[in-house]
Scaffold this motif. Structure first.
Motif, short mmCIF file in Angstrom:
data_model
loop_
_atom_site.label_atom_id
_atom_site.label_comp_id
_atom_site.label_asym_id
_atom_site.label_seq_id
_atom_site.Cartn_x
_atom_site.Cartn_y
_atom_site.Cartn_z
N LYS A 136 3.18 6.25 -5.35
CA LYS A 136 2.86 6.44 -6.70
C LYS A 136 1.98 7.71 -7.02
O LYS A 136 1.94 8.58 -7.62
CB LYS A 136 2.45 5.44 -7.40
CG LYS A 136 3.33 4.25 -7.83
CD LYS A 136 2.91 3.19 -8.64
CE LYS A 136 2.19 3.57 -10.19
NZ LYS A 136 1.82 2.55 -10.81
N THR A 137 0.69 7.75 -6.05
CA THR A 137 -0.36 9.01 -6.07
C THR A 137 0.42 10.28 -5.77
O THR A 137 0.04 11.31 -6.43
CB THR A 137 -1.44 8.46 -5.02
OG1 THR A 137 -1.93 7.38 -5.33
CG2 THR A 137 -2.36 9.65 -5.06
N LYS A 171 9.84 5.00 -8.08
CA LYS A 171 8.89 3.95 -8.56
C LYS A 171 9.37 2.73 -8.66
O LYS A 171 8.87 1.60 -8.27
CB LYS A 171 8.33 4.48 -9.73
CG LYS A 171 7.27 5.80 -9.22
CD LYS A 171 6.51 6.17 -10.85
CE LYS A 171 5.74 7.48 -10.41
NZ LYS A 171 5.18 7.95 -11.89
N ASN A 210 -3.00 -6.11 -5.77
CA ASN A 210 -2.54 -6.12 -7.19
C ASN A 210 -2.09 -7.31 -7.77
O ASN A 210 -1.41 -7.61 -8.55
CB ASN A 210 -1.40 -5.25 -7.63
CG ASN A 210 -1.40 -4.78 -9.05
OD1 ASN A 210 -2.23 -4.41 -9.58
ND2 ASN A 210 -0.09 -4.90 -9.51
N LYS A 243 1.75 2.11 -3.41
CA LYS A 243 0.83 2.96 -4.19
C LYS A 243 0.38 4.17 -3.80
O LYS A 243 0.19 5.04 -4.69
CB LYS A 243 -0.85 2.04 -3.89
CG LYS A 243 -0.60 0.66 -4.49
CD LYS A 243 -1.89 -0.14 -4.86
CE LYS A 243 -2.54 -0.69 -3.33
NZ LYS A 243 -3.85 -1.29 -3.36
N ASP A 244 0.47 4.46 -2.59
CA ASP A 244 0.40 6.00 -1.80
C ASP A 244 1.53 6.73 -2.39
O ASP A 244 1.36 8.02 -2.87
CB ASP A 244 0.61 5.83 -0.32
CG ASP A 244 -0.46 5.10 0.35
OD1 ASP A 244 -1.61 5.02 -0.38
OD2 ASP A 244 -0.51 4.85 1.35
N GLN A 281 0.77 -1.20 0.07
CA GLN A 281 0.17 -0.06 0.04
C GLN A 281 1.14 1.21 0.08
O GLN A 281 0.48 2.30 -0.79
CB GLN A 281 -0.91 0.07 1.09
CG GLN A 281 -1.85 1.21 1.29
CD GLN A 281 -2.87 1.64 0.11
OE1 GLN A 281 -3.42 0.31 -0.17
NE2 GLN A 281 -2.85 2.40 -0.64
#
Length: 269
Positions: free
Chosen positions: A14-15, A201, A250, A11-12, A8
């Motif tokens: 990347k946001t 990333k 994912n 993903k955070d 998670q």
């Protein structure tokens, strides 16, 4: 199991980086247009001060170029901040998956400490992530420090970092499809921001893969009590578990051992 397991925290990050990308791209478009207009004027300095007055901002033309250079430093700072937050959040997730974490020692960087902690895992090793990727984040880390402190010690580390990253220049430019970066400290530009973003990333993705929990642990995480309401509808239960795994981590667990374990746990809870 299909797709790559992701944390998670990844993903955070990347946001966050996606938002920075959007802000900085718009800023660069406006900035380049402004500079192009200034260059067309007989006296660019007068033009800069005139435009500043029109929008009610006090800008001295003699400090304008220095401000542009510092802006590139701020771009690097924004990526470093997001990457540092990611590493901290990654550590907490990792501890939840593996119930262990060796604390950071004095003088040890966050990324070095993270790599030390994945060494003992099934997928982990000291060379699990290519040195060219680590060289990028390490270089921009010392760039960030010099930007913040601007002393002889930090400058020396930047110079050393730039020399070291040169060893991997060809690999970096090939992997990240760039020809103009990494740049020396005095030549920093928006391309360095994009390279740092891509490298953060890439490392985040690799750390997710390397730190992925066991199949048993994943089944524990997705077999939530709320799904017990589907005990009498096997197809609905299976679909709910598959969706949970895909949205959270994912991964595609169709026809996998993880799904069988999760189904068993829900049916017996």
């Amino acid at each position: 199991m299909g797709l790559e397991f992701v944390f998670q925290s990844f993903k955070d990050m990347k946001t966050s980086l996606g938002k920075y990308d959007a802000y900085i791209e718009v800023n660069e478009v406006a900035l380049r247009h402004f500079l192009k207009e200034a260059e067309r004027k007989e006296d660019p300095a007068v033009y800069v001060e005139k435009m500043a007055r029109e929008v009610g901002i006090n800008v001295r033309s003699d400090s304008f170029l220095e401000t542009l250079h510092r802006m590139s430093g701020l771009y690097i700072l924004s990526v470093y901040q997001a990457f540092e937050v990611f590493l901290g959040d990654y550590k907490e997730e990792f501890k939840g998956y593996w119930d262990t974490w060796t604390p950071k020692e004095d003088g040890e960087t966050l990324i070095s400490n993270t790599l030390k902690n994945i060494k003992g895992l099934p997928n982990g090793s000291s060379k699990a992530i290519g040195p060219e990727h680590l060289a990028v984040v390490e270089y921009y880390r010392v760039v960030r420090n010099h930007f913040m402190h601007n002393d002889d010690k930090s400058k020396k580390l930047v110079d050393q970092g730039f020399s070291k990253i040169g060893i991997y220049q060809e690999k970096i430019q090939s992997f990240y499809k760039t020809r103009s970066s990494p740049s020396s400290y005095n030549q920093l530009n928006v391309d360095d921001f994009f390279l740092f973003t891509k490298s953060a990333k890439e490392i985040g993705l690799q750390l997710s893969r390397l730190g992925a929990p066991s199949e048993e642990k994943i089944s524990d995480l997705i077999a939530k009590p709320k799904f017990s309401k589907f005990k009498n509808n096997a197809k609905r239960l299976e679909s709910a578990l598959i969706l949970e795994a895909q949205s959270r981590f994912n991964i595609d667990i169709k026809e996998s051992r993880i799904l069988k374990l999760a189904l068993k746990k829900v049916m017996t809870c």
